[in-house]
Design a protein around this motif. Sequence first.
Motif, PDB file in Angstrom:
ATOM      1  N   GLN A 215       0.821  -1.224   0.000  1.00 19.68           N
ATOM      2  CA  GLN A 215       0.000   0.000   0.000  1.00 19.68           C
ATOM      3  C   GLN A 215       0.851   1.268   0.000  1.00 19.68           C
ATOM      4  O   GLN A 215       0.301   2.374  -0.051  1.00 19.68           O
ATOM      5  CB  GLN A 215      -0.897   0.034   1.243  1.00 19.68           C
ATOM      6  N   GLN A 216       2.157   1.140   0.122  1.00 20.59           N
ATOM      7  CA  GLN A 216       3.000   2.324   0.266  1.00 20.59           C
ATOM      8  C   GLN A 216       3.254   3.005  -1.078  1.00 20.59           C
ATOM      9  O   GLN A 216       3.338   2.337  -2.111  1.00 20.59           O
ATOM     10  CB  GLN A 216       4.350   1.943   0.897  1.00 20.59           C
ATOM     11  N   PRO A 217       3.404   4.324  -1.049  1.00 19.29           N
ATOM     12  CA  PRO A 217       3.755   5.044  -2.275  1.00 19.29           C
ATOM     13  C   PRO A 217       5.067   4.522  -2.865  1.00 19.29           C
ATOM     14  O   PRO A 217       6.036   4.303  -2.126  1.00 19.29           O
ATOM     15  CB  PRO A 217       3.937   6.495  -1.788  1.00 19.29           C
ATOM     16  N   GLY A 218       5.092   4.294  -4.152  1.00 22.44           N
ATOM     17  CA  GLY A 218       6.313   3.893  -4.815  1.00 22.44           C
ATOM     18  C   GLY A 218       6.589   2.401  -4.797  1.00 22.44           C
ATOM     19  O   GLY A 218       7.565   1.944  -5.407  1.00 22.44           O
ATOM     20  N   TYR A 219       5.744   1.630  -4.104  1.00 20.82           N
ATOM     21  CA  TYR A 219       5.913   0.167  -4.106  1.00 20.82           C
ATOM     22  C   TYR A 219       5.592  -0.373  -5.497  1.00 20.82           C
ATOM     23  O   TYR A 219       4.542  -0.051  -6.065  1.00 20.82           O
ATOM     24  CB  TYR A 219       4.986  -0.448  -3.068  1.00 20.82           C
ATOM     25  N   LEU A 220       6.470  -1.206  -6.039  1.00 16.57           N
ATOM     26  CA  LEU A 220       6.247  -1.761  -7.373  1.00 16.57           C
ATOM     27  C   LEU A 220       5.944  -3.255  -7.361  1.00 16.57           C
ATOM     28  O   LEU A 220       5.300  -3.763  -8.267  1.00 16.57           O
ATOM     29  CB  LEU A 220       7.481  -1.511  -8.250  1.00 16.57           C
ATOM     30  N   GLY A 221       6.433  -3.972  -6.325  1.00 11.46           N
ATOM     31  CA  GLY A 221       6.212  -5.411  -6.280  1.00 11.46           C
ATOM     32  C   GLY A 221       7.239  -6.065  -5.382  1.00 11.46           C
ATOM     33  O   GLY A 221       8.162  -5.404  -4.889  1.00 11.46           O
ATOM     34  N   ALA A 222       7.074  -7.368  -5.147  1.00 10.17           N
ATOM     35  CA  ALA A 222       8.023  -8.106  -4.318  1.00 10.17           C
ATOM     36  C   ALA A 222       7.980  -9.576  -4.683  1.00 10.17           C
ATOM     37  O   ALA A 222       6.965 -10.088  -5.167  1.00 10.17           O
ATOM     38  CB  ALA A 222       7.720  -7.926  -2.838  1.00 10.17           C
ATOM     39  N   GLU A 223       9.116 -10.239  -4.454  1.00 10.42           N
ATOM     40  CA  GLU A 223       9.251 -11.682  -4.710  1.00 10.42           C
ATOM     41  C   GLU A 223       9.980 -12.288  -3.532  1.00 10.42           C
ATOM     42  O   GLU A 223      10.920 -11.689  -3.003  1.00 10.42           O
ATOM     43  CB  GLU A 223      10.081 -11.908  -5.972  1.00 10.42           C
ATOM     44  N   SER A 224       9.584 -13.480  -3.128  1.00  3.55           N
ATOM     45  CA  SER A 224      10.137 -14.055  -1.916  1.00  3.55           C
ATOM     46  C   SER A 224      10.243 -15.569  -2.051  1.00  3.55           C
ATOM     47  O   SER A 224       9.378 -16.204  -2.648  1.00  3.55           O
ATOM     48  CB  SER A 224       9.199 -13.699  -0.750  1.00  3.55           C
ATOM     49  N   ALA A 225      11.318 -16.137  -1.514  1.00  6.20           N
ATOM     50  CA  ALA A 225      11.487 -17.598  -1.500  1.00  6.20           C
ATOM     51  C   ALA A 225      12.321 -17.963  -0.288  1.00  6.20           C
ATOM     52  O   ALA A 225      13.254 -17.237   0.077  1.00  6.20           O
ATOM     53  CB  ALA A 225      12.176 -18.075  -2.777  1.00  6.20           C
ATOM     54  N   ARG A 226      11.957 -19.084   0.341  1.00  7.26           N
ATOM     55  CA  ARG A 226      12.798 -19.617   1.409  1.00  7.26           C
ATOM     56  C   ARG A 226      13.012 -21.098   1.137  1.00  7.26           C
ATOM     57  O   ARG A 226      12.065 -21.833   0.926  1.00  7.26           O
ATOM     58  CB  ARG A 226      12.170 -19.399   2.792  1.00  7.26           C
ATOM     59  N   GLY A 227      14.266 -21.511   1.101  1.00 12.20           N
ATOM     60  CA  GLY A 227      14.590 -22.897   0.786  1.00 12.20           C
ATOM     61  C   GLY A 227      14.587 -23.784   2.015  1.00 12.20           C
ATOM     62  O   GLY A 227      14.453 -23.316   3.146  1.00 12.20           O
ATOM     63  N   ASP A 228      14.767 -25.070   1.780  1.00 10.50           N
ATOM     64  CA  ASP A 228      14.752 -26.046   2.868  1.00 10.50           C
ATOM     65  C   ASP A 228      15.922 -25.854   3.833  1.00 10.50           C
ATOM     66  O   ASP A 228      15.870 -26.316   4.968  1.00 10.50           O
ATOM     67  CB  ASP A 228      14.799 -27.470   2.293  1.00 10.50           C
ATOM     68  N   ASP A 229      16.968 -25.178   3.381  1.00 13.34           N
ATOM     69  CA  ASP A 229      18.116 -24.938   4.263  1.00 13.34           C
ATOM     70  C   ASP A 229      17.903 -23.738   5.186  1.00 13.34           C
ATOM     71  O   ASP A 229      18.791 -23.402   5.975  1.00 13.34           O
ATOM     72  CB  ASP A 229      19.399 -24.745   3.422  1.00 13.34           C
ATOM     73  N   GLY A 230      16.737 -23.087   5.082  1.00 16.29           N
ATOM     74  CA  GLY A 230      16.420 -21.977   5.986  1.00 16.29           C
ATOM     75  C   GLY A 230      16.829 -20.607   5.484  1.00 16.29           C
ATOM     76  O   GLY A 230      16.494 -19.597   6.107  1.00 16.29           O
ATOM     77  N   LEU A 231      17.549 -20.557   4.353  1.00 18.34           N
ATOM     78  CA  LEU A 231      17.932 -19.261   3.799  1.00 18.34           C
ATOM     79  C   LEU A 231      16.749 -18.663   3.044  1.00 18.34           C
ATOM     80  O   LEU A 231      16.168 -19.309   2.185  1.00 18.34           O
ATOM     81  CB  LEU A 231      19.131 -19.401   2.855  1.00 18.34           C
ATOM     82  N   GLY A 232      16.410 -17.430   3.364  1.00 19.55           N
ATOM     83  CA  GLY A 232      15.315 -16.745   2.697  1.00 19.55           C
ATOM     84  C   GLY A 232      15.799 -15.544   1.921  1.00 19.55           C
ATOM     85  O   GLY A 232      16.719 -14.845   2.344  1.00 19.55           O
ATOM     86  N   LEU A 233      15.191 -15.329   0.762  1.00 20.06           N
ATOM     87  CA  LEU A 233      15.485 -14.146  -0.043  1.00 20.06           C
ATOM     88  C   LEU A 233      14.168 -13.450  -0.349  1.00 20.06           C
ATOM     89  O   LEU A 233      13.233 -14.091  -0.834  1.00 20.06           O
ATOM     90  CB  LEU A 233      16.149 -14.543  -1.366  1.00 20.06           C
ATOM     91  N   THR A 234      14.096 -12.169  -0.043  1.00 20.87           N
ATOM     92  CA  THR A 234      12.961 -11.352  -0.447  1.00 20.87           C
ATOM     93  C   THR A 234      13.515 -10.143  -1.179  1.00 20.87           C
ATOM     94  O   THR A 234      14.409  -9.467  -0.664  1.00 20.87           O
ATOM     95  CB  THR A 234      12.146 -10.884   0.771  1.00 20.87           C
TER      96      THR A 234
END
Lengths: 115, 115
Positions: free
Chosen positions: A38-57
């Motif tokens: 909902q914030q001004p200027g937000y365009l989108g986001a992508e997120s994944a977390r693998g089985d090893d516990g490392l997450g990327l957003t």
Amino acid sequence: MNALPTPPYYAVIFTSRRTPGDHGYADMAAQMAALAAQQPGYLGAESARGDDGLGLTVSYWRSEADIAAWRRHAEHQIARDTGRRDWYAHYTLRVAKVERAYSWQHTDGPADPQP
Amino acid sequence: MNALPTPPYYAVIFTSRRTPGDHGYADMAAQMAALAAQQPGYLGAESARGDDGLGLTVSYWRSEADIAAWRRHAEHQIARDTGRRDWYAHYTLRVAKVERAYSWQHTDGPADPQP
């Protein structure tokens, strides 16, 4: 995620490793994703977390000023404090200016690069 | 991933959705990760794929010239062609200049921001 505008725009790359257990994380993560959108200027986001516990957003923003405003948002600040206390063993946040983007979609015909 | 140098440096953000089945993907992905790590200017990479099939890989490079050289690498070109034929339903690649980075590590004491 919807198609993004033509670069340049900004990316916030958030790499994290969770602590064991949920501790309210899933609910708050969903709330924060909805609030960010909902914030001004937000365009989108992508997120994944693998089985090893490392997450990327990776979240995408129109400008650095929009990123700074979201950083100062009161509810986001509270979530960040809770994240440091309860959810994350480690995280790194990087702010980057996207200079070029290229998409490819599988079809039965030849590749269709964009833009 | 080892600690990265102080920004600026470059990030390649690769977002993908796989086709069903392996088709040699896991072996080739491991080979390409190892080969990338030997290239001049390679700084590190982080990768996660969630249960919904969305994958994010971010690789970090010293310069745009290093990214361009890796793009032209013969074995990488072959892998890319195979990726388009067999492994990916869709992907987007973004090249971004990392301008700021901030890390946080959970300790029992106060936060230890870097740099």
